[in-house]
Write a protein that holds these residues in place. Structure first.
Motif, PDB file in Angstrom:
ATOM      1  N   PRO A  67      -1.538   1.063  15.358  1.00  0.00           N
ATOM      2  CA  PRO A  67      -1.188   2.365  14.771  1.00  0.00           C
ATOM      3  C   PRO A  67      -1.315   2.370  13.250  1.00  0.00           C
ATOM      4  O   PRO A  67      -1.188   1.323  12.605  1.00  0.00           O
ATOM      5  CB  PRO A  67       0.275   2.558  15.192  1.00  0.00           C
ATOM      6  N   VAL A  68      -1.591   3.534  12.706  1.00  0.00           N
ATOM      7  CA  VAL A  68      -1.564   3.689  11.249  1.00  0.00           C
ATOM      8  C   VAL A  68      -0.117   3.579  10.797  1.00  0.00           C
ATOM      9  O   VAL A  68       0.752   4.290  11.322  1.00  0.00           O
ATOM     10  CB  VAL A  68      -2.166   5.047  10.838  1.00  0.00           C
ATOM     11  N   PRO A  69       0.205   2.691   9.853  1.00  0.00           N
ATOM     12  CA  PRO A  69       1.604   2.461   9.483  1.00  0.00           C
ATOM     13  C   PRO A  69       2.166   3.547   8.586  1.00  0.00           C
ATOM     14  O   PRO A  69       1.427   4.304   7.945  1.00  0.00           O
ATOM     15  CB  PRO A  69       1.531   1.133   8.727  1.00  0.00           C
TER      16      PRO A  69
ATOM     17  N   LEU B 192       0.860  -1.183   0.000  1.00  0.00           N
ATOM     18  CA  LEU B 192       0.000   0.000   0.000  1.00  0.00           C
ATOM     19  C   LEU B 192       0.891   1.225   0.000  1.00  0.00           C
ATOM     20  O   LEU B 192       1.668   1.441   0.931  1.00  0.00           O
ATOM     21  CB  LEU B 192      -0.896  -0.020   1.247  1.00  0.00           C
ATOM     22  N   HIS B 193       0.780   2.022  -1.062  1.00  0.00           N
ATOM     23  CA  HIS B 193       1.604   3.230  -1.197  1.00  0.00           C
ATOM     24  C   HIS B 193       0.834   4.495  -0.828  1.00  0.00           C
ATOM     25  O   HIS B 193       1.446   5.531  -0.581  1.00  0.00           O
ATOM     26  CB  HIS B 193       2.122   3.354  -2.636  1.00  0.00           C
ATOM     27  N   GLU B 194      -0.494   4.393  -0.824  1.00  0.00           N
ATOM     28  CA  GLU B 194      -1.327   5.558  -0.522  1.00  0.00           C
ATOM     29  C   GLU B 194      -2.629   5.074   0.103  1.00  0.00           C
ATOM     30  O   GLU B 194      -3.252   4.121  -0.390  1.00  0.00           O
ATOM     31  CB  GLU B 194      -1.622   6.337  -1.810  1.00  0.00           C
ATOM     32  N   PHE B 195      -3.054   5.702   1.200  1.00  0.00           N
ATOM     33  CA  PHE B 195      -4.309   5.329   1.837  1.00  0.00           C
ATOM     34  C   PHE B 195      -5.474   5.627   0.897  1.00  0.00           C
ATOM     35  O   PHE B 195      -5.460   6.605   0.148  1.00  0.00           O
ATOM     36  CB  PHE B 195      -4.495   6.091   3.148  1.00  0.00           C
ATOM     37  N   GLY B 196      -6.489   4.762   0.950  1.00  0.00           N
ATOM     38  CA  GLY B 196      -7.643   4.984   0.089  1.00  0.00           C
ATOM     39  C   GLY B 196      -8.401   3.700  -0.184  1.00  0.00           C
ATOM     40  O   GLY B 196      -8.465   2.807   0.673  1.00  0.00           O
TER      41      GLY B 196
ATOM     42  N   THR C 162      -8.982  -3.300   6.469  1.00  0.00           N
ATOM     43  CA  THR C 162      -9.664  -2.417   5.511  1.00  0.00           C
ATOM     44  C   THR C 162      -9.715  -0.993   6.043  1.00  0.00           C
ATOM     45  O   THR C 162      -9.650  -0.033   5.271  1.00  0.00           O
ATOM     46  CB  THR C 162     -11.090  -2.924   5.215  1.00  0.00           C
ATOM     47  N   MET C 163      -9.840  -0.841   7.362  1.00  0.00           N
ATOM     48  CA  MET C 163      -9.840   0.499   7.947  1.00  0.00           C
ATOM     49  C   MET C 163      -8.469   1.146   7.818  1.00  0.00           C
ATOM     50  O   MET C 163      -8.351   2.321   7.435  1.00  0.00           O
ATOM     51  CB  MET C 163     -10.240   0.417   9.423  1.00  0.00           C
ATOM     52  N   ILE C 164      -7.431   0.368   8.142  1.00  0.00           N
ATOM     53  CA  ILE C 164      -6.069   0.892   8.041  1.00  0.00           C
ATOM     54  C   ILE C 164      -5.761   1.286   6.603  1.00  0.00           C
ATOM     55  O   ILE C 164      -5.152   2.329   6.345  1.00  0.00           O
ATOM     56  CB  ILE C 164      -5.061  -0.152   8.551  1.00  0.00           C
TER      57      ILE C 164
ATOM     58  N   GLY D  57      -6.832   4.595   5.899  1.00  0.00           N
ATOM     59  CA  GLY D  57      -6.146   5.650   6.636  1.00  0.00           C
ATOM     60  C   GLY D  57      -6.627   5.856   8.049  1.00  0.00           C
ATOM     61  O   GLY D  57      -6.227   6.819   8.712  1.00  0.00           O
ATOM     62  N   SER D  58      -7.491   4.952   8.546  1.00  0.00           N
ATOM     63  CA  SER D  58      -8.008   5.069   9.906  1.00  0.00           C
ATOM     64  C   SER D  58      -7.990   3.700  10.559  1.00  0.00           C
ATOM     65  O   SER D  58      -8.134   2.681   9.890  1.00  0.00           O
ATOM     66  CB  SER D  58      -9.440   5.610   9.885  1.00  0.00           C
ATOM     67  N   THR D  59      -7.836   3.674  11.885  1.00  0.00           N
ATOM     68  CA  THR D  59      -7.869   2.388  12.583  1.00  0.00           C
ATOM     69  C   THR D  59      -9.187   2.167  13.305  1.00  0.00           C
ATOM     70  O   THR D  59      -9.337   1.184  14.024  1.00  0.00           O
ATOM     71  CB  THR D  59      -6.715   2.287  13.606  1.00  0.00           C
ATOM     72  N   GLY D  60     -10.158   3.063  13.125  1.00  0.00           N
ATOM     73  CA  GLY D  60     -11.477   2.873  13.692  1.00  0.00           C
ATOM     74  C   GLY D  60     -11.501   2.707  15.193  1.00  0.00           C
ATOM     75  O   GLY D  60     -12.327   1.976  15.734  1.00  0.00           O
TER      76      GLY D  60
END
Length: 324
Positions: A57-59, A6-10, A44-46, A49-52
């Motif tokens: 932690p968000v990596p 994963l290079h970009e959250f989304g 899927t949350m991470i 971009g969120s850990t819900g």
């Protein structure tokens, strides 16, 4: 090695199947040739971009997602007994990702050796979803006198809960969406397998139960179906909550609890984090013995994006697993 990065959250499409450097085991660690990698809703949350609210932690990016793997040890780091090489193992990687790959590294003290008869996907389900289920059950304390209602009974945790209730001798009610999932829940041992997409399911279940009351509600869904299930709970019943995938947690007041003599609790968090190793061992024991069998939906590693989409849209049954 091939890995999902994963290079970009989304959205799920941001998960790329590509070449990545082979990891090497540091002191106290081993290298695992991955046979199966677990996919969790938190993944899927991470990815977005969120850990819900999760403590994970968000990596930093780029990252290789995934925290549950099973496979065979192919190398060991300094200070690790070489007898681990060649053994089949399963491990939860903890806060450090890296599971969606052909190779992964793990701390040797976190490993569990697997007997040959245990399928890699079953082991992955047990080490993550199974340990959570074991924690819920340690608080639920089911008995043969209970009438247990489990929401999302065709899901990873729900399907384990149905089997555990059956093994305890309880009367088990499992909610699932659609005829196919209902049939799966029934095959796991639920005496009542109910399609929650039927708007009349609650009244139909109440009619079937007659004078019997639901004594335990195990809910990871919340939303409309969780709320209806809560309203069916009998006098003196207990509810354990562990999620709200249906859009929101069950709503109730102190007056609701007092009027019916109910007890309510949240099963996750500190009650589990202090005993994760014991819960993993308990779930694996149930799996090795054959008392628990995980429902699984598998995807090739290269189709991790499709796995995420399917999980997010509830198009899966049981534990979602990637196969390199």
């Amino acid at each position: 090695m091939k890995a999902i990065r994963l290079h970009e959250f989304g959205p799920a499409e941001n998960l790329r199947y590509e070449e990545a450097p082979d990891p090497t085991p540091d002191p106290g660690m081993v290298l695992i040739q991955v046979e199966a990698a677990g996919v969790h809703l938190v993944d899927t949350m991470i990815r977005s971009g969120s850990t819900g609210g999760s403590p994970i932690p968000v990596p930093e990016l780029p990252t290789i997602p995934g925290r549950e793997v099973s496979g065979r040890v192919t190398a060991v780091g300094p200070g690790v007994d070489s007898s681990w090489i060649g053994k089949r193992v399963v491990v939860h990687l903890g806060m450090v990702p890296g599971g969606y790959a052909e190779l992964a590294v793990a701390k040797v003290e976190s490993l569990y050796e697997l007997p040959d008869h245990v399928d890699a996907a079953q082991a992955v389900a047990a080490i993550g979803t199974g340990r959570t289920t074991a924690g819920i059950l340690s608080q639920a304390k089911l008995s043969a006198d209970d009438v247990v209602l489990a929401t999302a009974a065709a899901g990873g945790i729900g399907s384990y809960l149905v089997q555990a209730g059956r093994n305890a001798g309880a009367t088990v009610i499992g909610l699932a969406g659609g005829p196919t999932k209902v049939d799966l829940v029934r095959s796991l041992g639920a005496q009542y397998a109910i399609d929650y997409t039927d708007p009349e399911w609650a009244s139909a279940l109440k009619a079937e139960l007659g004078d019997r009351e639901i004594t335990v509600l195990l809910d990871g869904v919340g939303g409309a179906s969780g709320q209806r299930a809560f309203e069916l709970l009998g006098v003196g019943g207990r509810v354990l909550m562990f999620g709200w995938s249906g859009g929101g947690s069950i709503e109730f007041t102190h007056e609701d609890l007092m009027a019916r003599g109910l007890t309510a609790g949240w099963a996750l968090g500190a009650k589990m984090t202090s005993q994760l190793r014991a819960l993993e061992a308990a779930a694996l024991e149930e799996t090795v013995s054959g008392r628990w069998h995980a429902l699984t939906t598998t995807f090739p590693l290269s189709e991790a994006a499709a796995a995420h989409r399917a999980l997010e849209t509830r198009a899966t049954t049981g534990k979602v697993v990637l196969i390199p």
